[in-house]
Motif scaffolding. Structure first.
Motif, PDB file in Angstrom:
ATOM      1  N   GLU A  62       0.861  -0.988  -0.034  1.00 15.53           N
ATOM      2  CA  GLU A  62       0.192   0.037  -0.058  1.00 15.53           C
ATOM      3  C   GLU A  62       1.038   1.223  -0.051  1.00 15.53           C
ATOM      4  OE1 GLU A  62      -4.139  -1.185   2.200  1.00 15.53           O
ATOM      5  OE2 GLU A  62      -2.822   0.190   3.104  1.00 15.53           O
ATOM      6  N   HIS A 117      -9.615  -0.219  10.004  1.00 19.54           N
ATOM      7  CA  HIS A 117      -8.564   0.314   9.356  1.00 19.54           C
ATOM      8  C   HIS A 117      -9.027   0.392   7.771  1.00 19.54           C
ATOM      9  CE1 HIS A 117      -4.760   1.544   7.770  1.00 19.54           C
ATOM     10  NE2 HIS A 117      -4.633   0.592   6.904  1.00 19.54           N
ATOM     11  N   ASP A 122      -8.313   2.527   4.282  1.00 17.52           N
ATOM     12  CA  ASP A 122      -8.001   2.058   3.033  1.00 17.52           C
ATOM     13  C   ASP A 122      -8.947   2.583   2.209  1.00 17.52           C
ATOM     14  OD1 ASP A 122      -5.708   0.844   4.044  1.00 17.52           O
ATOM     15  OD2 ASP A 122      -6.496  -0.982   4.439  1.00 17.52           O
TER      16      ASP A 122
HETATM   17 FE   LIG Z   1      -3.597   0.610   5.060  1.00 17.85          FE
END
Ligand SMILES: [Fe+2]
Length: 142
Positions: A62, A117, A122
């Motif tokens: 990421e 999260h 995200d």
């Molecule tokens: Fe993340």
């Protein structure tokens, strides 16, 4: 048996991120199973090591994407990754210390750890990735 269920609200629409998240869900569930199996600390410790290793890989992937698209929220997102990994390492230390585990509390913590999260942080990254896919980079609003 405690189980983290994948639900559609967790889909970010980014195949790269969603693929990693599904694997994380599998690893969290393997960890839950190890805790509940009563087969001892070796299996629990291995499941936690696998989860930590894959979490590191996923966060790094990421972070490469955030760098590539010059994501404005990257510093806060990276800081959250650091915090989340630290929490996992702390949990591992507690497990390795061999104390009695409150299985429902650990399961609840880890479920929130992943779900929150994905939903809060995200999702925003995936939204920007989606907008930039197949087009020239769009300037982001500051
Ligand atoms: Fe993340």
């Amino acid at each position: 048996m405690t189980q983290f269920s994948w639900t559609d609200d967790l889909c970010t629409g980014s195949s790269l991120i969603d693929g990693d998240h599904r694997k994380l869900v599998d690893l969290v569930n393997t960890f839950f199973q190890s805790m509940q199996s009563g087969e001892g600390n070796g299996r629990v410790s291995k499941a936690m090591n696998d989860l930590i290793a894959y979490t590191r890989e996923h966060f790094a992937r990421e972070e490469v994407e955030m760098e590539r698209i010059q994501y404005v929220a990257a510093p806060a997102h990276r800081a959250e990754h650091t915090k989340l990994l630290k929490q996992l390492v702390e949990l591992k230390k507690m497990l390795d210390a061999g104390g009695r585990m409150n299985i429902p509390a650990v399961a609840d913590f880890l479920s929130r750890w992943l779900r929150d999260h994905i939903l809060r942080t995200d999702m925003k990254l995936a939204g920007v990735l989606k907008r930039q896919r197949g087009s020239t980079p769009v300037p982001q609003l500051h």
